[in-house]
Design a protein around this motif. Structure first.
Motif, PDB file in Angstrom:
ATOM      1  N   LYS A   2      57.595  20.103  89.426  1.00  0.00           N
ATOM      2  CA  LYS A   2      58.065  21.267  88.695  1.00  0.00           C
ATOM      3  C   LYS A   2      56.900  22.101  88.173  1.00  0.00           C
ATOM      4  CE  LYS A   2      62.506  19.646  87.255  1.00  0.00           C
ATOM      5  NZ  LYS A   2      63.417  19.416  86.172  1.00  0.00           N
ATOM      6  N   ALA A   3      55.809  21.470  87.751  1.00  0.00           N
ATOM      7  CA  ALA A   3      54.663  22.196  87.220  1.00  0.00           C
ATOM      8  C   ALA A   3      54.059  23.100  88.281  1.00  0.00           C
ATOM      9  CB  ALA A   3      53.620  21.217  86.706  1.00  0.00           C
ATOM     10  N   SER A   4      53.992  22.633  89.539  1.00  0.00           N
ATOM     11  CA  SER A   4      53.411  23.461  90.598  1.00  0.00           C
ATOM     12  C   SER A   4      54.331  24.612  90.975  1.00  0.00           C
ATOM     13  CB  SER A   4      53.079  22.604  91.823  1.00  0.00           C
ATOM     14  OG  SER A   4      54.265  22.084  92.380  1.00  0.00           O
ATOM     15  N   GLN A   5      55.648  24.461  90.818  1.00  0.00           N
ATOM     16  CA  GLN A   5      56.585  25.541  91.150  1.00  0.00           C
ATOM     17  C   GLN A   5      56.572  26.635  90.084  1.00  0.00           C
ATOM     18  OE1 GLN A   5      60.306  23.581  91.688  1.00  0.00           O
ATOM     19  NE2 GLN A   5      59.930  23.095  93.824  1.00  0.00           N
ATOM     20  N   THR A   6      56.355  26.290  88.839  1.00  0.00           N
ATOM     21  CA  THR A   6      56.363  27.305  87.785  1.00  0.00           C
ATOM     22  C   THR A   6      55.053  28.078  87.716  1.00  0.00           C
ATOM     23  OG1 THR A   6      55.654  25.695  86.155  1.00  0.00           O
ATOM     24  CG2 THR A   6      58.030  26.060  86.364  1.00  0.00           C
ATOM     25  N   THR A   7      53.978  27.546  88.237  1.00  0.00           N
ATOM     26  CA  THR A   7      52.681  28.210  88.189  1.00  0.00           C
ATOM     27  C   THR A   7      52.697  29.553  88.912  1.00  0.00           C
ATOM     28  OG1 THR A   7      51.583  26.083  88.021  1.00  0.00           O
ATOM     29  CG2 THR A   7      50.228  27.943  88.662  1.00  0.00           C
ATOM     30  N   TRP A   9      55.208  31.529  89.358  1.00  0.00           N
ATOM     31  CA  TRP A   9      56.032  32.432  88.550  1.00  0.00           C
ATOM     32  C   TRP A   9      55.304  32.853  87.278  1.00  0.00           C
ATOM     33  CZ3 TRP A   9      59.496  34.911  90.927  1.00  0.00           C
ATOM     34  CH2 TRP A   9      60.188  34.331  91.987  1.00  0.00           C
ATOM     35  N   ASN A  10      54.557  31.953  86.704  1.00  0.00           N
ATOM     36  CA  ASN A  10      53.746  32.308  85.536  1.00  0.00           C
ATOM     37  C   ASN A  10      52.708  33.362  85.903  1.00  0.00           C
ATOM     38  OD1 ASN A  10      55.098  30.564  83.884  1.00  0.00           O
ATOM     39  ND2 ASN A  10      53.575  28.929  84.008  1.00  0.00           N
ATOM     40  N   LEU A  11      52.079  33.194  87.047  1.00  0.00           N
ATOM     41  CA  LEU A  11      51.084  34.141  87.521  1.00  0.00           C
ATOM     42  C   LEU A  11      51.710  35.507  87.771  1.00  0.00           C
ATOM     43  CD1 LEU A  11      48.156  34.613  88.433  1.00  0.00           C
ATOM     44  CD2 LEU A  11      48.840  33.873  90.714  1.00  0.00           C
ATOM     45  N   SER A  13      54.562  36.751  86.523  1.00  0.00           N
ATOM     46  CA  SER A  13      55.004  37.363  85.264  1.00  0.00           C
ATOM     47  C   SER A  13      53.805  37.864  84.455  1.00  0.00           C
ATOM     48  CB  SER A  13      55.854  36.392  84.443  1.00  0.00           C
ATOM     49  OG  SER A  13      55.091  35.279  84.036  1.00  0.00           O
ATOM     50  N   GLY A  14      52.693  37.157  84.528  1.00  0.00           N
ATOM     51  CA  GLY A  14      51.478  37.614  83.839  1.00  0.00           C
ATOM     52  C   GLY A  14      50.972  38.919  84.426  1.00  0.00           C
TER      53      GLY A  14
END
Length: 179
Positions: A2-7, A9-11, A13-14
């Motif tokens: 899950k941590a690798s999938q949200t990264t 999206w975080n990038l 959105s940033g």
């Protein structure tokens, strides 16, 4: 996992957030420039100024003065007594406004304010005189006949005059004749 999938999206959105901030900053700068140009125009007068007459190519007026028909006009936003107003105008190589006929200011005054003008009563000559010593024209004479002689004269956009104690503080109009 899950941590690798949200990264990503975080990038994303940033990046979108930074893009939005840049767009907002650009919009702010553009609006600031737009409104500062309008406010510079309006510093000529504290009031809304109607369209100036065209064809005054001989005018070269100082900043914050309005040119019309080879004359320059300064509409104060500052409140001064009649004498202070007269002295300010003199310091600007001008005089308080002198109206020869009712048409003179149709181009500029469009407010409810009254402005000190260069008309005063001279006891020695028993007459209303402009600063240059000239008398009031016949078409303006009915406006001043009811004024109290110990007071100073103000003018409004309604082409009316008002007498007030000279020590009161009001806006004023300076006039500089260029020709």
């Amino acid at each position: 996992m899950k941590a690798s999938q949200t990264t990503p999206w975080n990038l994303i959105s940033g990046i979108l957030g930074v893009t939005c901030l840049l767009l907002m900053a650009t919009m702010g700068i553009l609006l600031k420039n737009l409104y500062s140009k309008q406010s510079i125009q309006r510093t000529f007068s504290p009031d809304a100024i109607t369209e100036l007459q065209k064809g005054s190519s001989c005018c070269s007026c100082p900043e914050k003065w309005i040119g019309d028909q080879c004359n320059c006009y300064f509409f104060s936003g500052e409140l001064k007594t009649w004498k202070e107003s007269r002295d300010f105008c003199a310091s600007q190589n001008s005089s308080l406004l002198q109206i020869q006929n009712g048409e003179k200011l149709h181009f500029a005054i469009s407010s409810t304010y009254y402005y000190w003008i260069g008309l005063s009563y001279h006891k020695e000559r028993s007459a209303w005189l402009w600063e240059d010593g000239s008398t009031v024209s016949q078409d303006l004479l009915p406006l001043v006949q009811g004024l109290r002689k110990e007071k100073c004269v103000m003018y409004s956009s309604a082409r009316s005059v008002l007498d007030e104690p000279c020590e009161e503080k009001y806006r004023f109009i300076c006039e500089r004749k260029l020709i």
